[in-house]
Design an enzyme around this catalytic site. Structure first.
Site, PDB file in Angstrom:
ATOM      1  N   CYS A   1       0.812  -1.234   0.000  1.00  0.00           N
ATOM      2  CA  CYS A   1       0.000   0.000   0.000  1.00  0.00           C
ATOM      3  C   CYS A   1       0.834   1.268   0.000  1.00  0.00           C
ATOM      4  O   CYS A   1       0.287   2.376  -0.065  1.00  0.00           O
ATOM      5  CB  CYS A   1      -0.967   0.003   1.174  1.00  0.00           C
ATOM      6  SG  CYS A   1      -0.189   0.251   2.795  1.00  0.00           S
TER       7      CYS A   1
ATOM      8  N   ASP B   1     -30.369  39.839 -29.954  1.00  0.00           N
ATOM      9  CA  ASP B   1     -29.215  40.608 -30.392  1.00  0.00           C
ATOM     10  C   ASP B   1     -28.952  41.751 -29.413  1.00  0.00           C
ATOM     11  O   ASP B   1     -29.804  42.120 -28.599  1.00  0.00           O
ATOM     12  CB  ASP B   1     -29.454  41.171 -31.793  1.00  0.00           C
ATOM     13  CG  ASP B   1     -29.475  40.076 -32.851  1.00  0.00           C
ATOM     14  OD1 ASP B   1     -28.903  38.999 -32.590  1.00  0.00           O
ATOM     15  OD2 ASP B   1     -30.082  40.296 -33.918  1.00  0.00           O
TER      16      ASP B   1
END
Length: 531
Positions: A116, A348
């Site tokens: 580990c 727009d």
């Protein structure tokens, strides 16, 4: 009472001899008692040492205090020639030591585990848990539970395979076998140990479904190259991918380990693996709250304000946008890292959005604050509205990710209404435009407008003008109210875009027409719910 059966003795003996930590020994013994893994490292080592000292012929099992159910069954089976390997009392034969007997009993105290790499050693201790919790508390998140995740170095999978193969070889000599799938996963064992400690320190429960994640990323530079031999043996498993710094990802390594033959693995990697000099490094300790979603409707009253930041070639064209005017307040209150803005269509820069406004939603990424009352949301809405006369928001509310989909569902089937101020080059009378009121379901063919061709693919789109209503103003001006299919280019429907939209107002009136002003009067999407 959790226990190790006598037949686990060879696993314990062999693993301790090769530098494996007590908790990894338990994993290879397929111990499923969560409580057992939480015992102090020194106590576990002492228990295993006591286990090895016991007379195998007199002692059948060794007991270790624990509150969980009995350990999971370890599949250790005699080989075909097994009867000769067991004495008349059914005990295992003497086990040859990899090291001398005293070394096996003393164990690898103070050494880094060869399997580990220290994950189940130092990183299970109170000091590391406090370090993680200090990071969490200093980040100032709102949370009522947590989910813990851990990222492990990919070479851990290689080392675990090497430990198993080394053990498997020795076990075969004893007429026994150990299945790889019996081993308790490292990540699972680590969470068994760390969860209760984090929960106690943070004062909230661990919950796999929690929206608040605490994650730790481990690395071990000393052994980074241990995966590289797999790329030679299994090149198909390691392919470059976007956003990946290395091809040696955990999943790629696991895939290669499933593919490589045991004899090829044994040629390239020591089994059992050697003990490293250094522990893993905890590279990162991170916190993250799942995204929060806010929805509402906005009105835009300015003809000089884009919906999103208007930047061309790195240069900002206008100082602000609808998105920024809203997000500025939401980001500050939710303390988020970033945001994603979306809406039901867009207008727009020179178009106003009136009526009940346009539905919008904002995803706030990794917010520190996530809980808001209805009154607090109302106050946030008021703060946005009082900060600018260019926009107003309404129906501001918290929503789910799934609910946002309703804003986009059938978007092109929805309708929108507009008001357009139109100019004509030739003089008109009231009766010249009256016929427009009688036109229903006018089908248009709109080629991608020249003004958006730089960001939209060239295509011909069919759109419907459902109804029109004209209002005469003078010889050269009239106002046209339209109800259209969403996605219709209104400006192009008026002036024709050099014949790219057919028919158009100019062709219907048989004269040049242009649009002077355009307003969105309604976006007919029934979302979010009105408040």
């Amino acid at each position: 009472m959790s226990c190790l059966p006598e037949k686990d003795r060879p696993i314990v003996q062999l693993l301790l001899n090769t530098g494996t930590c007590p908790r990894c020994v338990l994993r290879f013994c397929r111990v499923g008692s969560q409580m057992l893994y939480r015992h102090p490292h020194k106590d576990l080592m002492k228990d295993l040492q006591d286990f090895l000292r016991k007379d195998a012929e007199k002692e059948d099992t060794v007991g270790v205090d624990g509150a969980d159910p009995p350990c999971k069954r370890l599949r250790l089976e005699r080989a075909a020639e097994g009867p000769d390997d067991v004495n008349h009392n059914g005990a295992l034969p003497p086990i040859p030591l990899v090291k001398d007997g005293s070394a096996a009993v003393e164990g690898p105290a103070g050494k880094v585990c060869n399997v580990c790499l220290g994950i189940l050693q130092d990183f299970c201790e109170a000091d590391f848990v406090k370090k993680v919790c200090q990071k969490v508390n200093s980040a100032d998140y709102q949370f009522s539970s947590f989910v813990f995740s851990v990222s492990l170095p990919p070479q851990l999978s290689v080392r675990e395979r090497a430990a198993w193969l080394g053990l498997k070889q020795e076990m075969r000599n004893l007429g026994l076998s150990l299945a790889k799938d019996d081993i308790v996963q490292l990540k699972e064992a680590y969470k068994w140990i760390i969860h209760p400690q984090l929960s106690e320190e943070l004062g909230v429960p661990a919950d796999g479904k929690s929206v608040f994640e605490v994650s730790v990323v481990f690395a071990h530079p000393e052994t980074d190259e241990e995966c590289h031999f797999l790329a030679t043996a299994c090149p198909d498993c390691f392919k470059p991918a976007k956003n990946k710094q290395s091809v040696f990802t955990r999943m790629a390594v696991i895939k290669a380990l499933e593919k490589i033959k045991e004899e090829d693995f044994l040629k390239h990697f020591p089994c059992p693996p050697s003990s490293p000099k250094n522990l893993c490094d905890a590279l990162e300790i991170q916190c993250n709250n799942s995204a929060v979603f806010v929805a509402g409707r906005y009105n835009k009253y300015s003809r000089n304000l884009p919906q999103t930041p208007w930047i061309i070639d790195g240069e900002r064209k206008l100082e602000s946008s609808v998105e920024e005017l809203i997000s500025e307040h939401l980001m500050a209150e939710f303390k988020a890292d970033s945001f994603n803005f979306s809406s039901s269509g867009r207008e727009d820069v020179d178009v106003r959005t009136l009526g009940k406004g346009r539905p919008f939603a904002m995803e706030l990424v990794n917010p520190r604050r996530i809980h808001f009352t209805a009154e607090e949301m109302k106050g946030l809405q008021q703060a946005i509205n009082s900060s600018s006369d260019k926009i107003q928001v309404r129906d501001l509310q918290l929503v789910t990710r799934e609910a946002i989909g309703r804003m986009k569902e059938g978007e092109e089937e929805k309708t929108k209404t507009y008001s357009a101020l139109i100019w004509t080059d030739k003089a008109i009378q009231r009766e010249d435009i009256a016929f427009l009121d009688d036109i229903k379901e006018l089908r248009l063919e709109q080629k991608t407008p020249l003004r958006v061709l730089h960001r939209r693919p060239l295509a011909v789109r069919c759109r419907l003008i459902h109804t029109m209503s004209s209002q005469y103003l003078d010889e050269h001006h009239f106002r046209l109210h339209l109800k259209t299919q969403a996605g219709t280019y209104i400006k192009e429907f008026v002036h024709g875009d050099f014949g790219r939209t057919k028919p158009n107002i100019g062709s219907l009136l048989n004269r040049t027409a242009d649009i002077l002003e355009l307003d969105v009067e309604s976006v007919d999407v029934d979302w979010p719910p009105p408040l």
